[in-house]
Design a protein around this motif. Structure first.
Motif, PDB file in Angstrom:
ATOM      1  N   GLU A 153       0.842  -1.204   0.000  1.00 23.04           N
ATOM      2  CA  GLU A 153       0.000   0.000   0.000  1.00 23.04           C
ATOM      3  C   GLU A 153       0.877   1.253   0.000  1.00 23.04           C
ATOM      4  OE1 GLU A 153       0.154   1.754   2.928  1.00 23.04           O
ATOM      5  OE2 GLU A 153       1.008   0.225   4.237  1.00 23.04           O
ATOM      6  N   GLY A 186      -1.827   4.159   5.069  1.00 19.11           N
ATOM      7  CA  GLY A 186      -1.624   2.777   5.484  1.00 19.11           C
ATOM      8  C   GLY A 186      -2.114   2.522   6.893  1.00 19.11           C
ATOM      9  N   GLU A 187      -1.894   3.491   7.767  1.00 13.85           N
ATOM     10  CA  GLU A 187      -2.371   3.344   9.151  1.00 13.85           C
ATOM     11  C   GLU A 187      -3.898   3.314   9.206  1.00 13.85           C
ATOM     12  OE1 GLU A 187      -0.513   2.657  11.770  1.00 13.85           O
ATOM     13  OE2 GLU A 187       1.185   2.619  10.388  1.00 13.85           O
ATOM     14  N   GLU A 189      -4.988  -0.151   8.460  1.00  8.53           N
ATOM     15  CA  GLU A 189      -4.750  -1.009   9.625  1.00  8.53           C
ATOM     16  C   GLU A 189      -5.888  -0.866  10.642  1.00  8.53           C
ATOM     17  OE1 GLU A 189      -2.666  -3.873  11.652  1.00  8.53           O
ATOM     18  OE2 GLU A 189      -1.799  -2.922   9.874  1.00  8.53           O
ATOM     19  N   LYS A 190      -6.178   0.365  11.022  1.00 12.71           N
ATOM     20  CA  LYS A 190      -7.188   0.600  12.060  1.00 12.71           C
ATOM     21  C   LYS A 190      -8.598   0.307  11.576  1.00 12.71           C
ATOM     22  CE  LYS A 190      -8.990   4.050  15.307  1.00 12.71           C
ATOM     23  NZ  LYS A 190      -8.832   5.413  15.877  1.00 12.71           N
ATOM     24  N   ILE A 202      -8.023  -3.854   8.741  1.00 13.21           N
ATOM     25  CA  ILE A 202      -7.237  -5.038   9.090  1.00 13.21           C
ATOM     26  C   ILE A 202      -7.537  -5.508  10.511  1.00 13.21           C
ATOM     27  CG2 ILE A 202      -4.883  -5.882   9.472  1.00 13.21           C
ATOM     28  CD1 ILE A 202      -3.989  -4.159   7.113  1.00 13.21           C
ATOM     29  N   GLU A 203      -7.614  -4.577  11.441  1.00 17.16           N
ATOM     30  CA  GLU A 203      -7.897  -4.960  12.834  1.00 17.16           C
ATOM     31  C   GLU A 203      -9.280  -5.598  12.982  1.00 17.16           C
ATOM     32  OE1 GLU A 203      -7.168  -1.662  15.437  1.00 17.16           O
ATOM     33  OE2 GLU A 203      -5.017  -1.604  14.989  1.00 17.16           O
ATOM     34  N   LYS A 223      -4.552 -12.460   9.258  1.00 20.81           N
ATOM     35  CA  LYS A 223      -3.583 -11.381   9.377  1.00 20.81           C
ATOM     36  C   LYS A 223      -3.298 -10.798   7.988  1.00 20.81           C
ATOM     37  CE  LYS A 223      -1.118 -13.339  13.362  1.00 20.81           C
ATOM     38  NZ  LYS A 223       0.205 -13.838  13.840  1.00 20.81           N
ATOM     39  N   LEU A 256      -0.405  -8.420   6.350  1.00 23.95           N
ATOM     40  CA  LEU A 256       0.893  -7.781   6.559  1.00 23.95           C
ATOM     41  C   LEU A 256       1.083  -6.702   5.511  1.00 23.95           C
ATOM     42  CD1 LEU A 256       3.035 -10.996   7.193  1.00 23.95           C
ATOM     43  CD2 LEU A 256       1.787  -9.591   8.856  1.00 23.95           C
ATOM     44  N   ARG A 257       1.357  -5.465   5.952  1.00 25.83           N
ATOM     45  CA  ARG A 257       1.476  -4.323   5.043  1.00 25.83           C
ATOM     46  C   ARG A 257       2.932  -4.029   4.687  1.00 25.83           C
ATOM     47  NH1 ARG A 257       0.418   0.446   7.050  1.00 25.83           N
ATOM     48  NH2 ARG A 257       0.459  -0.127   9.253  1.00 25.83           N
TER      49      ARG A 257
END
Length: 340
Positions: free
Chosen positions: A34, A40-41, A44-45, A48-49, A58, A60-61
């Motif tokens: 990404e 990207g964060e 994640e928040k 992905i979480e 999972k 992985l970035r």
């Protein structure tokens, strides 16, 4: 006879065995390339979480990515990277080069999405806008006609060193309404840019430049990405006449069925408005749900590209027109830059 025997034997397998195979036909870990940074964060928040909490999968970035990197992955025959972030223009190139897979939307089973985000070869996960901004205290333009009027709105400008960002705004300044921008009148756009070029102090290439130039008072007006300036009291801004665009997540060609099954689950999470609201807490860009506005802070709706008030006054990038005409326009752009 042998084939019939084989099929018959498969059909005779216990149902529990077939179901078991289905359950296990999904990876528990996949990789994504990404853009990095706050974007990207937010992935994640926001996505992905929640995916991990629901399924144990999972993601992985890695970052950053490019079309060249994607091409190298596919040509090497790798199968470890499943997802790849692409812009609205590069996803068309990637599709043409055979680097990405079709999205199985039935398997994704998404919540309602804006139609342009539900693409055949990618999930349009994040809207971003290119808009006009100005240093606080400067005279405030309300349209690109006023932004390009350096007599009535004196001051230095910074513009993107990219024709697909500049020319449509220049055409607006020349009087073309946003609903009639494409097919783009390229010559009209260059004519308008020639009128303003002496007032352009910097042609920027990095998104961090415009806000810094404004803060340093090297320029008073900028065309820039909305996420760089919204919420900062040092700037004024408007989405009026801005360009809305989409970033996509695509599946890398050659990905295994197990990895794709996991990817479809991530895409489902990305379609949920409650998850998009979580992502928007990290960066002021928004996802593709038409039901997102009620989940965003009311006092911050003016900051987001897809809020009803902002989406209504912007045009949406015509990536196909640029795919068909970009090479010719880029040659004219280089000639224009030589005249500066």
């Amino acid at each position: 006879m042998k084939r019939r025997t084989f099929v018959g034997a498969a059909a005779a397998l216990p149902a529990v065995g077939i179901l078991s195979a289905t359950v296990h036909a999904q990876s528990k870990e996949i990789r994504m390339v990404e853009a990095g940074g706050a974007s990207g964060e937010s992935i994640e928040k926001g996505y992905i979480e929640p995916l991990f909490k629901k399924t144990g999968i999972k993601v992985l970035r890695e970052s950053p990515g490019s079309l060249g990197k994607l091409r190298a992955l596919v040509e090497s025959g790798q199968t470890s990277t499943t997802l790849f972030e692409l812009g609205s223009g590069t996803i068309l190139q990637a599709r043409k080069l055979g680097l990405i897979e079709k999205v199985d939307w039935a398997a994704v089973n998404p919540a309602p999405m804006f139609p342009e985000a539900k693409a055949e070869y990618g999930f349009g996960y994040q809207y971003f806008s290119t808009i006009m901004a100005w240093r606080k205290g400067a005279k405030e333009p309300k349209s690109f006609a006023e932004f390009f009027d350096t007599k009535s709105f004196p001051g230095k400008r910074t513009l993107p060193d990219f024709p697909h960002y500049c020319l449509p705004f220049a055409c607006q300044a020349a009087g073309v309404p946003i609903e009639k921008l494409f097919p783009l009148d390229v010559d009209l756009g260059f004519k308008k840019l020639n009128e303003i070029k002496k007032d352009v102090a910097v042609w920027w290439k990095a998104g961090a430049q415009p806000p810094q130039l404004l803060k340093d008072n090297e320029v008073q007006y900028a065309i820039c990405w909305s996420g760089r300036v919204v919420g900062d009291p040092a700037f004024g801004l408007t989405f009026n006449g801005g360009k809305a665009d989409l970033s996509f997540i695509a599946v890398v060609k050659g990905s295994s069925a197990e990895n794709k099954a996991a990817a479809w689950k991530l895409f489902h999470e990305m379609s949920l408005p409650e998850n998009q609201a979580k992502a928007a807490e990290v960066i002021s860009y928004t996802g593709p749900s038409p039901n997102l506005d009620p989940l965003l802070p009311k006092d911050k709706l003016w900051q987001f590209p897809t809020s009803k008030q902002n989406k209504a006054v912007q045009y949406f990038e015509n990536a196909q027109w640029w795919a068909d005409n970009g090479e010719a326009v880029n040659k004219k752009w280089e000639a224009f830059k030589l005249s500066l």
